[in-house]
Design a protein around this motif. Structure first.
Motif, PDB file in Angstrom:
ATOM      1  N   LYS A  15       0.792  -1.229   0.000  1.00 23.21           N
ATOM      2  CA  LYS A  15       0.000   0.000   0.000  1.00 23.21           C
ATOM      3  C   LYS A  15       0.827   1.282   0.000  1.00 23.21           C
ATOM      4  CE  LYS A  15      -3.975  -1.923  -0.169  1.00 23.21           C
ATOM      5  NZ  LYS A  15      -4.891  -1.662  -1.269  1.00 23.21           N
ATOM      6  N   ILE A  16       2.086   1.214   0.413  1.00 24.72           N
ATOM      7  CA  ILE A  16       2.927   2.412   0.379  1.00 24.72           C
ATOM      8  C   ILE A  16       3.237   2.699  -1.081  1.00 24.72           C
ATOM      9  CG2 ILE A  16       5.120   3.439   1.052  1.00 24.72           C
ATOM     10  CD1 ILE A  16       5.050   1.686   3.559  1.00 24.72           C
ATOM     11  N   SER A  17       2.783   3.852  -1.552  1.00 23.52           N
ATOM     12  CA  SER A  17       2.922   4.180  -2.974  1.00 23.52           C
ATOM     13  C   SER A  17       4.247   4.850  -3.305  1.00 23.52           C
ATOM     14  CB  SER A  17       1.766   5.076  -3.425  1.00 23.52           C
ATOM     15  OG  SER A  17       1.730   6.272  -2.670  1.00 23.52           O
ATOM     16  N   ALA A  18       4.852   5.510  -2.345  1.00 18.20           N
ATOM     17  CA  ALA A  18       6.148   6.156  -2.562  1.00 18.20           C
ATOM     18  C   ALA A  18       6.932   6.098  -1.261  1.00 18.20           C
ATOM     19  CB  ALA A  18       5.961   7.605  -3.006  1.00 18.20           C
ATOM     20  N   HIS A  19       8.203   5.707  -1.357  1.00 12.57           N
ATOM     21  CA  HIS A  19       9.047   5.604  -0.164  1.00 12.57           C
ATOM     22  C   HIS A  19      10.460   5.991  -0.557  1.00 12.57           C
ATOM     23  CE1 HIS A  19       9.974   1.653  -1.956  1.00 12.57           C
ATOM     24  NE2 HIS A  19       8.666   1.530  -2.048  1.00 12.57           N
ATOM     25  N   THR A  20      11.012   6.970   0.168  1.00 13.06           N
ATOM     26  CA  THR A  20      12.370   7.432  -0.114  1.00 13.06           C
ATOM     27  C   THR A  20      13.054   7.906   1.160  1.00 13.06           C
ATOM     28  OG1 THR A  20      11.634   9.699  -0.555  1.00 13.06           O
ATOM     29  CG2 THR A  20      11.825   8.245  -2.462  1.00 13.06           C
ATOM     30  N   ASN A  21      14.364   7.807   1.154  1.00 13.79           N
ATOM     31  CA  ASN A  21      15.215   8.375   2.196  1.00 13.79           C
ATOM     32  C   ASN A  21      14.860   7.899   3.597  1.00 13.79           C
ATOM     33  OD1 ASN A  21      14.944  10.481  -0.164  1.00 13.79           O
ATOM     34  ND2 ASN A  21      16.983  10.715   0.714  1.00 13.79           N
ATOM     35  N   ASN A  22      14.545   6.628   3.734  1.00 12.19           N
ATOM     36  CA  ASN A  22      14.251   6.042   5.033  1.00 12.19           C
ATOM     37  C   ASN A  22      15.450   5.249   5.524  1.00 12.19           C
ATOM     38  OD1 ASN A  22      11.318   6.715   5.319  1.00 12.19           O
ATOM     39  ND2 ASN A  22      11.254   5.625   3.379  1.00 12.19           N
ATOM     40  N   LEU A  23      15.596   5.168   6.843  1.00 14.51           N
ATOM     41  CA  LEU A  23      16.618   4.328   7.448  1.00 14.51           C
ATOM     42  C   LEU A  23      15.899   3.169   8.123  1.00 14.51           C
ATOM     43  CD1 LEU A  23      19.735   5.271   9.427  1.00 14.51           C
ATOM     44  CD2 LEU A  23      18.179   3.561  10.348  1.00 14.51           C
ATOM     45  N   PHE A  24      16.291   1.941   7.768  1.00 13.61           N
ATOM     46  CA  PHE A  24      15.736   0.732   8.361  1.00 13.61           C
ATOM     47  C   PHE A  24      16.855   0.028   9.110  1.00 13.61           C
ATOM     48  CE2 PHE A  24      13.460   1.495   4.361  1.00 13.61           C
ATOM     49  CZ  PHE A  24      12.169   1.636   4.832  1.00 13.61           C
ATOM     50  N   TYR A  25      16.583  -0.350  10.374  1.00 16.12           N
ATOM     51  CA  TYR A  25      17.622  -1.029  11.142  1.00 16.12           C
ATOM     52  C   TYR A  25      17.045  -2.221  11.885  1.00 16.12           C
ATOM     53  CZ  TYR A  25      21.040  -2.179  14.673  1.00 16.12           C
ATOM     54  OH  TYR A  25      21.913  -2.863  15.473  1.00 16.12           O
ATOM     55  N   ARG A  26      17.766  -3.314  11.773  1.00 17.69           N
ATOM     56  CA  ARG A  26      17.508  -4.536  12.515  1.00 17.69           C
ATOM     57  C   ARG A  26      18.857  -5.207  12.704  1.00 17.69           C
ATOM     58  NH1 ARG A  26      13.614  -9.553  10.587  1.00 17.69           N
ATOM     59  NH2 ARG A  26      13.778 -10.725  12.538  1.00 17.69           N
ATOM     60  N   THR A  27      19.062  -5.879  13.813  1.00 19.62           N
ATOM     61  CA  THR A  27      20.339  -6.525  14.080  1.00 19.62           C
ATOM     62  C   THR A  27      20.737  -7.467  12.946  1.00 19.62           C
ATOM     63  OG1 THR A  27      19.835  -6.372  16.424  1.00 19.62           O
ATOM     64  CG2 THR A  27      21.661  -7.776  15.796  1.00 19.62           C
ATOM     65  N   SER A  28      19.796  -8.284  12.469  1.00 16.28           N
ATOM     66  CA  SER A  28      20.039  -9.150  11.304  1.00 16.28           C
ATOM     67  C   SER A  28      18.695  -9.594  10.763  1.00 16.28           C
ATOM     68  CB  SER A  28      20.895 -10.359  11.668  1.00 16.28           C
ATOM     69  OG  SER A  28      20.208 -11.194  12.579  1.00 16.28           O
ATOM     70  N   GLY A  29      18.674  -9.976   9.491  1.00 20.43           N
ATOM     71  CA  GLY A  29      17.456 -10.484   8.884  1.00 20.43           C
ATOM     72  C   GLY A  29      16.753  -9.469   8.014  1.00 20.43           C
ATOM     73  N   THR A  30      15.501  -9.743   7.755  1.00 17.72           N
ATOM     74  CA  THR A  30      14.698  -8.920   6.856  1.00 17.72           C
ATOM     75  C   THR A  30      14.401  -7.563   7.488  1.00 17.72           C
ATOM     76  OG1 THR A  30      13.695 -10.900   5.909  1.00 17.72           O
ATOM     77  CG2 THR A  30      12.523  -8.821   5.563  1.00 17.72           C
ATOM     78  N   LEU A  31      14.587  -6.506   6.695  1.00 13.77           N
ATOM     79  CA  LEU A  31      14.291  -5.139   7.135  1.00 13.77           C
ATOM     80  C   LEU A  31      12.901  -4.692   6.697  1.00 13.77           C
ATOM     81  CD1 LEU A  31      17.692  -3.492   6.161  1.00 13.77           C
ATOM     82  CD2 LEU A  31      16.914  -4.056   8.471  1.00 13.77           C
ATOM     83  N   VAL A  32      12.532  -5.068   5.477  1.00 12.32           N
ATOM     84  CA  VAL A  32      11.247  -4.669   4.909  1.00 12.32           C
ATOM     85  C   VAL A  32      10.614  -5.885   4.250  1.00 12.32           C
ATOM     86  CG1 VAL A  32      10.097  -3.233   3.164  1.00 12.32           C
ATOM     87  CG2 VAL A  32      11.995  -2.287   4.489  1.00 12.32           C
ATOM     88  N   SER A  33       9.342  -6.090   4.543  1.00 11.97           N
ATOM     89  CA  SER A  33       8.553  -7.095   3.851  1.00 11.97           C
ATOM     90  C   SER A  33       7.418  -6.338   3.175  1.00 11.97           C
ATOM     91  CB  SER A  33       8.003  -8.120   4.842  1.00 11.97           C
ATOM     92  OG  SER A  33       7.178  -9.043   4.174  1.00 11.97           O
ATOM     93  N   ALA A  34       7.388  -6.405   1.856  1.00 13.16           N
ATOM     94  CA  ALA A  34       6.361  -5.711   1.082  1.00 13.16           C
ATOM     95  C   ALA A  34       5.760  -6.689   0.085  1.00 13.16           C
ATOM     96  CB  ALA A  34       6.957  -4.510   0.372  1.00 13.16           C
ATOM     97  N   ALA A  35       4.690  -6.281  -0.552  1.00 14.15           N
ATOM     98  CA  ALA A  35       4.029  -7.163  -1.512  1.00 14.15           C
ATOM     99  C   ALA A  35       5.000  -7.663  -2.564  1.00 14.15           C
ATOM    100  CB  ALA A  35       2.867  -6.435  -2.172  1.00 14.15           C
ATOM    101  N   SER A  36       5.998  -6.843  -2.871  1.00 18.31           N
ATOM    102  CA  SER A  36       6.943  -7.208  -3.924  1.00 18.31           C
ATOM    103  C   SER A  36       8.096  -8.080  -3.434  1.00 18.31           C
ATOM    104  CB  SER A  36       7.485  -5.942  -4.575  1.00 18.31           C
ATOM    105  OG  SER A  36       8.067  -5.101  -3.591  1.00 18.31           O
ATOM    106  N   GLY A  37       8.189  -8.353  -2.144  1.00 18.01           N
ATOM    107  CA  GLY A  37       9.247  -9.223  -1.659  1.00 18.01           C
ATOM    108  C   GLY A  37       9.747  -8.875  -0.282  1.00 18.01           C
TER     109      GLY A  37
END
Length: 169
Positions: free
Chosen positions: A44-66
């Motif tokens: 549902k997020i139509s536009a996403h830019t300049n974000n910082l995602f942090y996790r110790t390890s593993g997946t950072l983002v799960s979206a419809a596209s992967g």
């Protein structure tokens, strides 16, 4: 969703039946060391830019596209930052505000503000004057890079009160 800091609070977009044409996610820090920082199962997020995602390890983002980790986050968002945001002290979270809006209002503690040299310090995009004041009352620059997240670097800039009792001679 612009200029926010999410710490130990994942972002979940769960209503796949929702229908809207624009849902932007820009200049945010999503730090969830022990779990999935951002989940957008319906894409549902139509536009996403300049974000910082942090996790110790593993997946950072799960979206419809992967699913995206630090090794392929650029496939999801070319200008994403995938590293520790370097908060001043994430164990000392803000519990309220002090000061006067819009002059010197700021969180009581600076735990989620960024250390000098943080990768998020100048990683954001300019979003326009509507979003140009940070949570710590520091004005974001009109041109150049903004800090990612709720804080703009430099600490609180105390703006003078407007003059009173002016006279023209």
């Amino acid at each position: 969703v612009f200029n926010n800091t999410f710490h130990n609070a994942p972002v979940r977009i769960e209503n796949s039946a929702a229908n809207y044409t624009t849902f932007e996610f820009r200049n945010n820090i999503v730090s969830y060391p022990s779990g999935l920082p951002l989940s957008d199962a319906g894409g549902k997020i139509s536009a996403h830019t300049n974000n910082l995602f942090y996790r110790t390890s593993g997946t950072l983002v799960s979206a419809a596209s992967g699913s995206y980790s630090s090794s392929n986050i650029g496939s999801y968002e070319p200008c994403a930052i995938a590293t520790n945001p370097a908060f001043k002290d994430s164990a000392v979270l803000p519990t309220g505000f002090s000061g006067t809006y819009p002059i010197s209002l700021a969180p009581i503690t600076e735990g989620l503000s960024l250390q000098p040299g943080s990768p998020a310090s100048n990683g954001g995009a300019v979003l326009g004057s509507t979003y140009s004041t940070s949570i710590n009352s520091v004005a974001r620059p009109a041109t150049g890079s903004w800090g990612v997240g709720a804080y703009q670097g430099g600490g609180v800039t105390v703006r003078p009160n407007p003059p009173t009792a002016l006279q023209v001679n």
